[in-house]
Design an enzyme around this catalytic site. Structure first.
Site, PDB file in Angstrom:
ATOM      1  CE1 TYR A 287       2.749  -0.131  -2.886  1.00  0.00           C
ATOM      2  CE2 TYR A 287       2.814  -2.510  -3.164  1.00  0.00           C
ATOM      3  CZ  TYR A 287       2.502  -1.259  -3.649  1.00  0.00           C
ATOM      4  OH  TYR A 287       1.944  -1.133  -4.900  1.00  0.00           O
ATOM      5  NE  ARG A 288       4.749   1.671   7.464  1.00  0.00           N
ATOM      6  CZ  ARG A 288       4.473   2.808   8.100  1.00  0.00           C
ATOM      7  NH1 ARG A 288       5.284   3.837   7.954  1.00  0.00           N
ATOM      8  NH2 ARG A 288       3.399   2.911   8.858  1.00  0.00           N
TER       9      ARG A 288
ATOM     10  NE  ARG B 277       1.301   2.738   6.580  1.00  0.00           N
ATOM     11  CZ  ARG B 277       1.433   3.832   5.826  1.00  0.00           C
ATOM     12  NH1 ARG B 277       2.193   3.787   4.739  1.00  0.00           N
ATOM     13  NH2 ARG B 277       0.810   4.937   6.131  1.00  0.00           N
ATOM     14  CD1 TRP B 278      -2.331  -2.924   0.200  1.00  0.00           C
ATOM     15  CD2 TRP B 278      -0.752  -4.182  -0.742  1.00  0.00           C
ATOM     16  NE1 TRP B 278      -2.804  -4.199   0.176  1.00  0.00           N
ATOM     17  CE2 TRP B 278      -1.850  -5.004  -0.396  1.00  0.00           C
ATOM     18  CE3 TRP B 278       0.359  -4.752  -1.358  1.00  0.00           C
ATOM     19  CZ2 TRP B 278      -1.871  -6.367  -0.651  1.00  0.00           C
ATOM     20  CZ3 TRP B 278       0.341  -6.113  -1.596  1.00  0.00           C
ATOM     21  CH2 TRP B 278      -0.751  -6.907  -1.249  1.00  0.00           C
TER      22      TRP B 278
ATOM     23  CD  GLU C  44       5.062  -0.433 -11.692  1.00  0.00           C
ATOM     24  OE1 GLU C  44       4.282   0.369 -11.173  1.00  0.00           O
ATOM     25  OE2 GLU C  44       4.705  -1.544 -12.155  1.00  0.00           O
TER      26      GLU C  44
ATOM     27  CG  ASP D  28       5.142   7.732   6.993  1.00  0.00           C
ATOM     28  OD1 ASP D  28       5.975   7.165   6.267  1.00  0.00           O
ATOM     29  OD2 ASP D  28       3.970   7.918   6.666  1.00  0.00           O
TER      30      ASP D  28
ATOM     31  NE  ARG E 280       1.920   3.381  -4.347  1.00  0.00           N
ATOM     32  CZ  ARG E 280       3.060   3.450  -3.671  1.00  0.00           C
ATOM     33  NH1 ARG E 280       3.079   3.965  -2.445  1.00  0.00           N
ATOM     34  NH2 ARG E 280       4.186   3.034  -4.202  1.00  0.00           N
ATOM     35  N   GLY E 281      -1.011   0.277  -6.682  1.00  0.00           N
ATOM     36  CA  GLY E 281      -1.286  -0.851  -7.563  1.00  0.00           C
ATOM     37  C   GLY E 281      -1.439  -2.166  -6.836  1.00  0.00           C
TER      38      GLY E 281
END
Length: 497
Positions: free
Chosen positions: A188-189, A201-202, A248, A297, A206-207
């Site tokens: 995430y950025r 920024r998630w 992961e 982006d 997202r997890g």
């Protein structure tokens, strides 16, 4: 008869850390050191993209205008280096995809002979179990703040410095620091707000965002760790669109061919990769947000500023002589789109296991790597193309953002725009062969969507029509005898330079 799952085709040694991978690249002449002064603001971006467009080497910037930490860029800028990060040569990617498909649905061994025949699968499962160690190179030194890192500002209208290759580690509320199977790793950025604050920024699906919600419901701050400059297997595992039930951390062991080592953080109850270059530790407090962006982006546009969680940095540990890994996201081709092309090939065996008539699938990088899919099928009955479209949209969460699917059949090259255009022009009737669906989930970064997060989808059946699909006799495709084509090529080769 039950087939034995394919063995992993891994042929390269495990890369224990980023440095081992860079040494391998340099030994192959695939790393370039940039000695000329380069600005972190925009100029470094231009160099990274220019190198990527030329299928150029990994770049090491030693003379930039930021803090005195070398910057590594264009790490996965070629298909060959993405494959190498998986331990493979490029031609082995399809075989590794079949291996991963076997891991998702392994055949249980019934007898010792069966167990021995499945040894590659068992070894991969053992590699998936992380282990803890006490001493870590990444904790040999400390940095006083984020301003000690050479963070790029990639695009002219970006809001500020942006960390672009962070592997963010989180766990849900109610879990223990040692429950590694419950960890989430995501890329995430992260916008730098100051020496000790970041914006993460998630997106909601997202997890990391799901873990954040669990801590916020309990009214407690969430521990977060960020690994910068991790080993290739961990980087790629964090970027892969894995099923929610797959760890992961564990999966990186499968990719690496060796178990994942972890070490306890200094200031937060989490464990992190001990041979990363830098670790950022900190807390995200309930309700604390800041406007993130705008930033360039992957769509080729700047996205709007929006509130996202703030991370208060509590410690920064690093190697004694750290490297800083960076990348650039923009309109393809960019580094994420190169990685996406390889992931496309890895996913094909998994897709074929669920939809057997699929022969090939292409997610064009130019279409942001997932907004459009071209599928070639073995067509056997009327309506089959539509069934495949609906199966793909419902199969994986990533396909819910694919707003156009084109289905073809026969021996067409689906990576050839000429073949795609010919199939659409000669096998598709707009009134009969177009399927439209309204108000479906969509990436909210799609500015073409009439509603944020909701948009339509289109399926184009460009297959040969059979049975009830047409009342006309279908034309016969023209083909020369392959022997005549081969002789023509041989004759021309003899008379043309």
């Amino acid at each position: 008869m039950i087939e034995t799952p394919p063995a992993t085709p891994r042929c390269l040694p495990a890369f224990a850390d980023l440095r081992a991978f860079l040494a391998w690249a340099e030994a192959r002449g695939d790393l370039a050191r940039i000695a000329a002064p380069v600005s972190l603001r925009h100029e470094m971006t231009a160099l990274q993209l220019a190198a990527l467009r030329r299928a150029g080497p990994v770049l090491r910037f030693d003379a930039h205008d930021g803090p005195g930490v070398p910057v590594i860029g264009n790490l996965f800028g070629t298909r060959a280096r993405v494959a190498a990060g998986l331990g493979l040569e490029p031609e082995q990617i399809p075989g590794f995809g079949a291996f991963l498909a076997g891991l998702r649905s392994p055949v249980p061994p019934g007898r010792m002979r069966d167990a021995l025949s499945h040894w590659p699968m068992l070894r991969a499962a053992l590699s998936a179990r992380p282990r803890t160690i006490r001493h870590a190179p990444v904790q040999e030194a400390e940095l006083t703040g984020l301003d000690a890192l050479p963070v790029q500002t990639p695009w002219p209208e970006d809001a500020g410095p942006l960390i672009t290759w962070p592997v963010v580690l989180t766990r849900p509320h109610g879990s223990a620091a040692g429950e590694f199977g419950r960890y989430n790793l995501g890329v995430y950025r992260a916008q730098v707000l100051g020496p000790d604050r970041l914006i993460l920024r998630w997106l909601a699906h997202r997890g990391g965002a799901a873990h954040h919600r669990s801590w916020a419901r309990a009214g407690e701050p969430m521990p977060v760790a960020i690994a910068l400059g991790a080993d290739p297997a961990l980087l790629l595992a964090a970027a892969l669109p894995l099923p929610e039930a797959v760890s992961e951390l564990g999966f990186s062991g499968v990719l690496r061919g060796a178990r994942t080592d972890l070490v306890a953080c200094r200031s937060v109850p989490l464990a992190v990769p001990p041979r990363a270059e830098v670790i950022l530790e900190g807390w995200v407090h309930p309700g604390e947000t800041a406007p993130e962006g705008p930033f360039g982006d992957h769509t080729g546009y700047y996205n709007a500023a929006e509130p996202f969680p703030v991370m208060r940095v509590s410690a920064i540990t690093c190697r004694r002589d750290p490297l800083y890994l960076s990348t650039v996201t923009g309109r393809p081709p960019d580094e994420p789109s190169v990685i996406g092309e390889v992931f496309n090939d890895l996913a094909l065996p998994v897709i074929r296991a669920q939809i057997p008539e699929v022969r090939d699938l292409w997610l064009p990088a130019a279409a942001c790597s997932y907004r459009m899919a071209v599928v070639r099928i073995d067509k056997r009955y009327p309506g089959q193309a539509r069934r495949v479209m609906m199966a793909l949209w419902g199969m994986l969460p990533q396909f819910s953002y694919t707003k156009m699917i084109v289905v073809v059949d026969g021996e067409l090259d689906i990576r050839s725009w000429d073949d795609i255009a010919w199939a659409i022009a000669t096998r598709m009737d707009p009134a009969r062969d177009v399927m439209l669906i309204d108000r479906t989930p969509m990436d909210y970064l799609d500015f073409a969507a009439p509603l944020e997060g909701l948009a339509g989808k289109i399926g184009i059946d460009a297959t040969t029509k059979i049975g009830a699909e047409t009342a006309r006799e279908w034309g016969r495709e023209m083909r020369l005898d392959p022997a005549h084509e081969a002789r023509a090529e041989a004759l021309l080769a003899a008379i043309l330079p």
